[in-house]
Design an enzyme around this catalytic site. Structure first.
Site, PDB file in Angstrom:
ATOM      1  N   GLU A  92       0.718  -1.162   0.138  1.00 41.60           N
ATOM      2  CA  GLU A  92       0.055   0.059  -0.052  1.00 41.60           C
ATOM      3  C   GLU A  92       0.773   1.243   0.268  1.00 41.60           C
ATOM      4  OE1 GLU A  92      -3.431   1.205   3.048  1.00 41.60           O
ATOM      5  OE2 GLU A  92      -2.683  -1.016   3.102  1.00 41.60           O
ATOM      6  N   CYS A 105       3.671   8.347   0.823  1.00 38.76           N
ATOM      7  CA  CYS A 105       4.076   7.566   1.854  1.00 38.76           C
ATOM      8  C   CYS A 105       4.023   5.853   1.556  1.00 38.76           C
ATOM      9  CB  CYS A 105       2.861   7.641   3.080  1.00 38.76           C
ATOM     10  SG  CYS A 105       3.072   6.117   4.537  1.00 38.76           S
ATOM     11  N   CYS A 112       5.217  -7.277   7.805  1.00 36.91           N
ATOM     12  CA  CYS A 112       5.880  -6.758   8.986  1.00 36.91           C
ATOM     13  C   CYS A 112       6.134  -7.777  10.047  1.00 36.91           C
ATOM     14  CB  CYS A 112       5.525  -5.489   9.464  1.00 36.91           C
ATOM     15  SG  CYS A 112       6.591  -4.405  10.796  1.00 36.91           S
ATOM     16  N   CYS A 116       3.857  -4.734  16.382  1.00 32.73           N
ATOM     17  CA  CYS A 116       3.255  -3.536  17.348  1.00 32.73           C
ATOM     18  C   CYS A 116       1.889  -4.085  17.521  1.00 32.73           C
ATOM     19  CB  CYS A 116       3.463  -2.239  16.825  1.00 32.73           C
ATOM     20  SG  CYS A 116       5.156  -1.851  16.634  1.00 32.73           S
ATOM     21  N   CYS A 119      -0.882  -2.139  15.365  1.00 28.03           N
ATOM     22  CA  CYS A 119      -0.771  -2.008  13.810  1.00 28.03           C
ATOM     23  C   CYS A 119      -1.366  -2.953  12.871  1.00 28.03           C
ATOM     24  CB  CYS A 119       0.874  -1.881  13.457  1.00 28.03           C
ATOM     25  SG  CYS A 119       0.975  -1.560  12.056  1.00 28.03           S
ATOM     26  N   GLU A 160       8.994  -2.514   8.439  1.00 29.87           N
ATOM     27  CA  GLU A 160      10.226  -1.785   9.237  1.00 29.87           C
ATOM     28  C   GLU A 160      11.462  -1.496   8.237  1.00 29.87           C
ATOM     29  OE1 GLU A 160      10.531  -0.145  12.002  1.00 29.87           O
ATOM     30  OE2 GLU A 160      12.822  -0.005  11.463  1.00 29.87           O
ATOM     31  N   SER A 214       9.025   5.750  16.350  1.00 27.82           N
ATOM     32  CA  SER A 214       7.990   5.415  16.898  1.00 27.82           C
ATOM     33  C   SER A 214       8.250   5.174  18.419  1.00 27.82           C
ATOM     34  CB  SER A 214       7.156   4.169  16.228  1.00 27.82           C
ATOM     35  OG  SER A 214       7.075   4.614  14.908  1.00 27.82           O
ATOM     36  N   ASN A 290      -5.527   4.971  15.031  1.00 21.72           N
ATOM     37  CA  ASN A 290      -6.684   4.513  14.076  1.00 21.72           C
ATOM     38  C   ASN A 290      -7.097   3.296  14.491  1.00 21.72           C
ATOM     39  OD1 ASN A 290      -6.560   6.646  12.055  1.00 21.72           O
ATOM     40  ND2 ASN A 290      -4.455   5.812  11.501  1.00 21.72           N
ATOM     41  N   CYS A 333      -4.210   2.747   8.807  1.00 26.84           N
ATOM     42  CA  CYS A 333      -3.053   2.565   8.239  1.00 26.84           C
ATOM     43  C   CYS A 333      -3.072   1.131   8.261  1.00 26.84           C
ATOM     44  CB  CYS A 333      -1.944   2.931   9.166  1.00 26.84           C
ATOM     45  SG  CYS A 333      -2.056   4.436   9.966  1.00 26.84           S
TER      46      CYS A 333
HETATM   47  N1  SAH Z   1       7.744   0.494  11.128  1.00 26.79           N
HETATM   48  C1  SAH Z   1       8.040   1.977  10.960  1.00 26.79           C
HETATM   49  C2  SAH Z   1       7.251   2.151   9.995  1.00 26.79           C
HETATM   50  C3  SAH Z   1       5.693   1.912   9.760  1.00 26.79           C
HETATM   51  S1  SAH Z   1       4.344   2.408  10.822  1.00 26.79           S
HETATM   52  C4  SAH Z   1       7.617   2.167  12.222  1.00 26.79           C
HETATM   53  O1  SAH Z   1       7.151   1.546  13.456  1.00 26.79           O
HETATM   54  O2  SAH Z   1       7.748   3.627  12.633  1.00 26.79           O
HETATM   55  C5  SAH Z   1       4.203   4.261  10.650  1.00 26.79           C
HETATM   56  C6  SAH Z   1       3.656   4.878  11.883  1.00 26.79           C
HETATM   57  O3  SAH Z   1       2.417   4.271  12.238  1.00 26.79           O
HETATM   58  C7  SAH Z   1       4.396   4.232  13.084  1.00 26.79           C
HETATM   59  O4  SAH Z   1       4.605   5.212  14.141  1.00 26.79           O
HETATM   60  C8  SAH Z   1       3.504   3.290  13.929  1.00 26.79           C
HETATM   61  O5  SAH Z   1       3.486   2.985  15.104  1.00 26.79           O
HETATM   62  C9  SAH Z   1       2.137   3.973  13.365  1.00 26.79           C
HETATM   63  N2  SAH Z   1       0.661   3.248  13.524  1.00 26.79           N
HETATM   64  C10 SAH Z   1       0.698   1.973  13.045  1.00 26.79           C
HETATM   65  N3  SAH Z   1      -0.582   1.556  13.244  1.00 26.79           N
HETATM   66  C11 SAH Z   1      -1.290   2.729  13.626  1.00 26.79           C
HETATM   67  C12 SAH Z   1      -2.421   2.732  14.170  1.00 26.79           C
HETATM   68  N4  SAH Z   1      -3.451   1.860  13.988  1.00 26.79           N
HETATM   69  N5  SAH Z   1      -2.880   4.040  14.527  1.00 26.79           N
HETATM   70  C13 SAH Z   1      -2.130   5.022  14.642  1.00 26.79           C
HETATM   71  N6  SAH Z   1      -0.757   4.788  14.266  1.00 26.79           N
HETATM   72  C14 SAH Z   1      -0.490   3.712  13.819  1.00 26.79           C
END
Ligand code: SAH
Length: 346
Positions: A92, A105, A112, A116, A119, A160, A214, A290, A333
């Site tokens: 995406e 983006c 991944c 987290c 996510c 990541e 993050s 989100n 996201c």
């Molecule tokens: N792996 C990298 C980049 C991808 S995520 C990282 O962890 O930074 C990009 C950002 O979106 C990160 O800060 C992540 O924690 C955040 N993110 C992921 N899922 C999310 C959600 N459901 N709501 C808000 N932010 C989210």
């Protein structure tokens, strides 16, 4: 196996072409076709002799990144794209229009493995790394489809980036090369969950890209609950790597903090966060979480988020609440790919 030609840095392509007995200026022409004119195949490279085009086609390939789906926001013109890769994996990307220019983006991996808690991208695990060319060509396809010049690139989609470090570095070098799209390094941001040794390595590269960490929790304990990677690299280690990045590059680090109601958005959390960031020259970006269908995290009310922000602002921290783009085309996201992966029977 054919070589992934779009993943070669300018010098690498030049060496390849010259050692094949071609004139040096051919490398510049080919690089221009790939990274300025954004060609999808060799046959259209009309200023190259036919024999050279055929030779390129025998030895190299331009990995396909093909649009599968596009959604356009009626609110702010944000576009979400789903791209298909050569092996059927999907990634995406998002296109956003701001006053200062257009931003894309991109994803750095299919899936991944960081896990987290909130996510969507973590749910199916890691499928594979993207090559530098597959990262680049998300930007290129979007520029071609929208017809607009992309001036900012953020590596904040699925994956990541520092878990795909070498490809990510090639991507940055090619994206910002003067022979290619020549996007300013200062307009490139990489977001990481905090792989401390890789942040230190990146600092040594002396690039001018922005590092976004993050954070999501202001104590090791809080952070661990949301981000399994914190078990491996604890908060103090990650912060010290970020300090190192700032020291070596002069680039102010951005901290991202997804606000999750009842989990990390209390006044006590704000106090802890204030302690952590007060003495750092940084920027804090608050992202009301989100909601992800498979998880039950709740977004704080607007009022809560603003209170949280105000508390930090009062202590002099440079803080913003991320403006939400394309809310009418959202699933959170990562949700676009997720939906596809589900219907694909995985
Ligand atoms: N792996 C990298 C980049 C991808 S995520 C990282 O962890 O930074 C990009 C950002 O979106 C990160 O800060 C992540 O924690 C955040 N993110 C992921 N899922 C999310 C959600 N459901 N709501 C808000 N932010 C989210």
């Amino acid at each position: 196996m054919k070589k992934d030609i779009c993943a070669l840095r300018y010098e690498e392509l030049k060496n390849d072409i010259e050692s094949a007995g071609e004139k040096p200026f051919r490398a510049k022409q080919i690089y221009g076709w790939l990274h300025v004119r954004l060609a999808d195949d060799f046959s259209g490279m009309t200023n190259l002799p036919k024999s050279l085009r055929e030779k390129l086609d025998r030895e190299y390939e331009i990995l396909p990144v093909t649009m599968e789906e596009r959604q356009i926001s009626k609110l702010d013109g944000t576009n979400k794209f789903l791209f298909r890769l050569w092996d059927g994996n999907m990634v995406e990307s998002v296109f956003m229009r701001y006053k200062h220019g257009c931003s894309v983006c991109i994803s750095s991996q299919a899936g991944c493995r960081m896990g987290c808690a909130f996510c969507a991208s973590a749910i199916g695990g890691l499928k594979r790394n993207l090559s530098a060319s597959e990262m680049l060509r998300q930007v290129y396809q979007i520029q071609k489809i929208t017809g607009e010049r992309v001036s900012n690139v953020v590596v904040m989609g699925t994956g990541e980036p520092l878990d795909n470090y070498e490809n990510f570095l090639d991507f940055v070098h090619i994206l910002t090369d003067e022979h290619g799209l020549h996007i300013s390094q200062r307009n490139v941001t990489v977001s990481t969950c905090g792989i401390a040794p890789k942040i230190r390595e990146l600092a040594e590269e002396k690039l001018q890209i922005t590092l976004a960490l993050s954070l999501h929790g202001a104590t090791q304990e809080k952070r661990r609950r949301l981000m399994p990677v914190a078990d491996k690299y604890d908060l103090s280690e990650v912060l010290s790597a970020c300090d190192d990045y700032f020291k070596k590059t002069g680039r102010r680090v951005t901290f991202e903090y997804s606000l999750v109601h009842g989990v990390n958005d209390t006044q006590e959390d704000a106090r802890e966060l204030e302690k952590l960031l007060r003495h750092r020259n940084c920027h804090l970006n608050l992202i009301p979480v989100n909601p992800v269908k498979e998880r039950d995290f709740v977004r704080p009310s607007r009022e809560n988020a603003v209170n949280f922000k105000n508390k930090l602002e009062k202590s002099g921290i440079n803080v913003t609440i991320r403006r939400e783009m394309g809310s009418d085309i959202d699933g959170a996201c990562g949700q676009l790919r997720r939906r596809y992966v589900e219907t694909d029977g995985e």
